[in-house]
Design a protein around this motif. Sequence first.
Motif, short mmCIF file in Angstrom:
data_model
loop_
_atom_site.label_atom_id
_atom_site.label_comp_id
_atom_site.label_asym_id
_atom_site.label_seq_id
_atom_site.Cartn_x
_atom_site.Cartn_y
_atom_site.Cartn_z
N ALA A 158 -9.95 7.70 7.48
CA ALA A 158 -10.07 6.47 8.27
C ALA A 158 -9.05 5.44 7.78
CB ALA A 158 -11.49 5.91 8.17
N ILE A 159 -8.89 5.36 6.47
CA ILE A 159 -7.93 4.40 5.89
C ILE A 159 -6.52 4.77 6.35
CG2 ILE A 159 -6.86 3.66 3.72
CD1 ILE A 159 -9.67 3.89 2.42
N ALA A 160 -6.22 6.06 6.35
CA ALA A 160 -4.89 6.52 6.78
C ALA A 160 -4.63 6.16 8.24
CB ALA A 160 -4.78 8.03 6.58
N GLU A 161 -5.61 6.43 9.08
CA GLU A 161 -5.44 6.13 10.51
C GLU A 161 -5.28 4.61 10.72
OE1 GLU A 161 -4.93 8.09 13.05
OE2 GLU A 161 -4.95 6.47 14.53
N ALA A 162 -6.05 3.84 9.97
CA ALA A 162 -5.97 2.38 10.10
C ALA A 162 -4.59 1.88 9.69
CB ALA A 162 -7.06 1.72 9.25
N ALA A 163 -4.01 2.51 8.66
CA ALA A 163 -2.68 2.09 8.20
C ALA A 163 -1.64 2.35 9.28
CB ALA A 163 -2.32 2.85 6.93
N ILE A 164 -1.73 3.50 9.91
CA ILE A 164 -0.77 3.82 10.97
C ILE A 164 -0.92 2.83 12.12
CG2 ILE A 164 -0.23 5.54 12.75
CD1 ILE A 164 -0.86 7.68 10.55
N ARG A 165 -2.15 2.52 12.47
CA ARG A 165 -2.38 1.56 13.55
C ARG A 165 -1.91 0.15 13.17
NH1 ARG A 165 -7.05 3.27 17.40
NH2 ARG A 165 -6.94 5.52 17.17
N ALA A 166 -1.82 -0.10 11.86
CA ALA A 166 -1.34 -1.41 11.40
C ALA A 166 0.20 -1.45 11.37
CB ALA A 166 -1.89 -1.71 10.01
N GLY A 167 0.83 -0.37 11.77
CA GLY A 167 2.30 -0.40 11.86
C GLY A 167 3.01 0.30 10.71
N CYS A 168 2.26 1.03 9.89
CA CYS A 168 2.89 1.75 8.79
C CYS A 168 3.39 3.10 9.28
CB CYS A 168 1.88 1.94 7.65
SG CYS A 168 2.56 2.87 6.27
N ARG A 169 4.66 3.34 9.10
CA ARG A 169 5.25 4.62 9.52
C ARG A 169 5.89 5.36 8.35
NH1 ARG A 169 2.64 3.36 12.96
NH2 ARG A 169 2.94 3.31 15.22
N LEU A 170 5.71 4.83 7.15
CA LEU A 170 6.31 5.46 5.97
C LEU A 170 5.25 5.65 4.90
CD1 LEU A 170 9.48 3.20 5.88
CD2 LEU A 170 9.59 5.68 6.08
N TYR A 171 5.06 6.90 4.52
CA TYR A 171 4.07 7.19 3.47
C TYR A 171 4.71 8.10 2.44
CZ TYR A 171 -0.05 9.03 1.08
OH TYR A 171 -0.97 9.39 0.12
N SER A 175 10.67 -0.16 1.13
CA SER A 175 10.31 -1.55 1.38
C SER A 175 11.55 -2.45 1.40
CB SER A 175 9.32 -2.04 0.31
OG SER A 175 8.93 -3.36 0.57
N CYS A 176 12.57 -2.08 0.62
CA CYS A 176 13.84 -2.84 0.65
C CYS A 176 14.41 -2.93 2.07
CB CYS A 176 14.90 -2.14 -0.22
SG CYS A 176 14.83 -2.54 -1.97
N THR A 177 14.15 -1.93 2.88
CA THR A 177 14.72 -1.91 4.24
C THR A 177 13.89 -2.75 5.20
OG1 THR A 177 13.46 0.01 5.05
CG2 THR A 177 15.52 0.46 3.84
N GLY A 178 12.75 -3.28 4.72
CA GLY A 178 11.96 -4.17 5.56
C GLY A 178 10.85 -3.49 6.34
N ARG A 179 10.74 -2.17 6.20
CA ARG A 179 9.71 -1.47 6.98
C ARG A 179 8.40 -1.38 6.19
NH1 ARG A 179 11.68 3.93 9.40
NH2 ARG A 179 9.70 3.64 10.47
N ARG A 180 7.30 -1.23 6.93
CA ARG A 180 5.99 -1.15 6.28
C ARG A 180 5.83 0.21 5.60
NH1 ARG A 180 1.62 -4.72 9.87
NH2 ARG A 180 2.48 -6.67 9.06
N VAL A 181 5.34 0.18 4.36
CA VAL A 181 5.23 1.40 3.58
C VAL A 181 3.95 1.36 2.74
CG1 VAL A 181 6.68 0.41 1.73
CG2 VAL A 181 6.43 2.90 1.91
N MET A 182 3.41 2.54 2.50
CA MET A 182 2.19 2.60 1.67
C MET A 182 2.13 3.88 0.88
SD MET A 182 -1.00 3.81 4.04
CE MET A 182 -2.04 4.04 2.59
N THR A 183 1.20 3.93 -0.06
CA THR A 183 0.80 5.16 -0.73
C THR A 183 -0.68 5.09 -1.00
OG1 THR A 183 1.31 6.75 -2.46
CG2 THR A 183 1.07 4.46 -3.16
N SER A 184 -1.22 6.23 -1.41
CA SER A 184 -2.61 6.27 -1.88
C SER A 184 -2.62 7.15 -3.12
CB SER A 184 -3.52 6.85 -0.81
OG SER A 184 -3.08 8.15 -0.45
N THR A 185 -3.54 6.83 -4.01
CA THR A 185 -3.62 7.59 -5.25
C THR A 185 -5.00 7.39 -5.85
OG1 THR A 185 -2.50 8.00 -7.37
CG2 THR A 185 -2.70 5.69 -6.69
N SER A 186 -5.20 7.96 -7.01
CA SER A 186 -6.41 7.71 -7.76
C SER A 186 -6.00 7.38 -9.20
CB SER A 186 -7.35 8.92 -7.72
OG SER A 186 -8.53 8.64 -8.45
N SER A 187 -6.93 6.84 -9.94
CA SER A 187 -6.68 6.18 -11.22
C SER A 187 -5.51 6.67 -12.09
CB SER A 187 -7.97 6.21 -12.02
OG SER A 187 -9.02 5.69 -11.22
#
Lengths: 355, 255
Positions: free
Chosen positions: A10-23, A66-78
């Motif tokens: 759900a978090i992944a889908e929400a990120a894409i809908r928020a405009g994130c195209r780089l993971y 992120s330097c290029t101005g595009r929305r980017v994210m990652t996910s991880t654990s501790s």
Amino acid sequence: MKMLFKGTEAIAEAAIRAGCRLYFGYPITPQSELTEYMSRRLPEVNGTFLQAESEVATVNMMYGASCTGRRVMTSTSSPGFSLMMEGISYMAGAQLPAVFVNVVRGGPGLGDIQPAQSDYFQATKGGGHGDYRMIVLAPHTIQEAVDLMNLAFDLADKYRMLVTILADGMLGQMMEPVEFHEMRDLRDMPQKEWALTGASDHKPRKVTSFDIDPYELEKMNLRYQATYKKVEENEVRYEEINTKDADIIVAAYGTMARIVKTTIRMAKEEGIKVGLFRPITLWPFPYKRLNELADTVKNVLTVEMSYGQMLEDVKLGVNGKANTPFYGRSAGVVPTPTEVLEAIKKIMVGDLNGR
Amino acid sequence: MVDKAVDKVIARMPKSLSGKEFTYCPGCHHGIVHRLIAEVIDELGIAGKTLLVAPVGCSVFAYEFFDLDGTVAAHGRAPAVATGMKRALPDRIVFTYQGDGDLASIGTAEIVHAANRGENITTIFINNAVYGMTGGQMAPTTLLGQKTTTTPYGRTVKANGYPIRMSEMLSTLEGSAYIERVMVTTPQNTIKAKRAIKKAFETQIKGLGFSMVEVLSTCPTNWGMTPIEASKWLEENMTKQFPLGVYVDKTKGGN
């Protein structure tokens, strides 16, 4: 329309809908489904998914993207989040926006793969080197995680800051019906006049966390501090339940707050009025409101899936106006509503007998 | 303005250099290599779409010396930063500039995997067999017997292993499209080095995969030599451990 979704997906889908195209990401339990979801979903929306060779590489790929101005994210654990600390410090210094999801598991070290909240210090107090801050959002349901994902990208861009969603293995692995926001139009994404896109239509731009001159570096730092102050003034978020007329207020966030909601119902049946103060932003922490509430009760009990990390912020907020007892279990062990109720009763024995 | 006062201009500073004064020591080869890169970028007409990723080390200020959009990566992470840029903007030209401590020690994972992915970026790798910025400590490329501030009795196999050959190592990876090792000790081999740098950028423009030019370079300050002695030492000693030549070239059809 509500859909049944696993937390990580759900978090992944929400990120894409928020405009994130780089993971960019690296597999780690208990969040690998988020990475996998991105690998199949991003190509459908002309996005880019890349499995990096490590979390160290991941965060630096995010830096570049992120330097290029595009929305980017990652996910991880501790353990993966620990490896990202170097890059997080550099990104904070270069004022690069990005979103991190840390699905916290038991630690320290390799720990285990069960839910925990023991990365609170690391997320809210630093972790990397230097005087930097990161906005930290703590959802307590999958629906809230979805909603906060949208906010996370907007805050990151607005303030040129890093935003971390601090979740845990429980939220990541459970399934709930959720309602997603609409897919956002990429043409509406904020324009970034600092982005590195090639100096064909602008003077060459530099994005760095670096200045060898201490007075210049101090100026950069003062700019960061001014931003952090604005965030502290404008972006504090929290939820209160039954805090009016409460016999005791419990401070808890994320999964733990959700468990406390059950405790509240159980306590009510026994005639104890328990209030819940649930910070949604762990940084900036809602000190001010907590301080006001501390006038109304004798005890503010902090309950965490750690051995007392948010407790330090609760104490700063309460500032001596009330007692600040603590109950928590960590290492992947999740306190039950009954255990929390028992803890409340122990604290309140004197009070209850007196009525 | 100067142009009007002279009959003929035979050389000028490349447009892709900012004009900011270099911070390099006399006799250091960084300046020569900067110029060659800038000339290549000018000749290829790609300045407006080129992004630079500077390293940590003596060339940390490279982002200021080039008149390009640029950043500084964390030590060794330039290939990962460049990967992020290239994946975000695939039609731009992205290059990293890295020293031997950066690329061959702390950043081995990042360079190996960028090459192995066939990441369509270019890396200019300066190998001067020593950590320059921090004051002359041993690098993974330090020669056996070479004295540095952390190998005061000379590098030994027993304590430190062998000098690492990055061009050879990366050429075993299928993602590498063009890898050449050059030096800039004479005008003649400087011309060859420029040709190699141009080819590396052309490899990226053609989208063939990872390209790298390793430039054997001097560090007169930390080697304790004059610039001329340093160039001679490089030619006589470094080229034995690090032979010049083309290690991979997929630019000639067939691939």
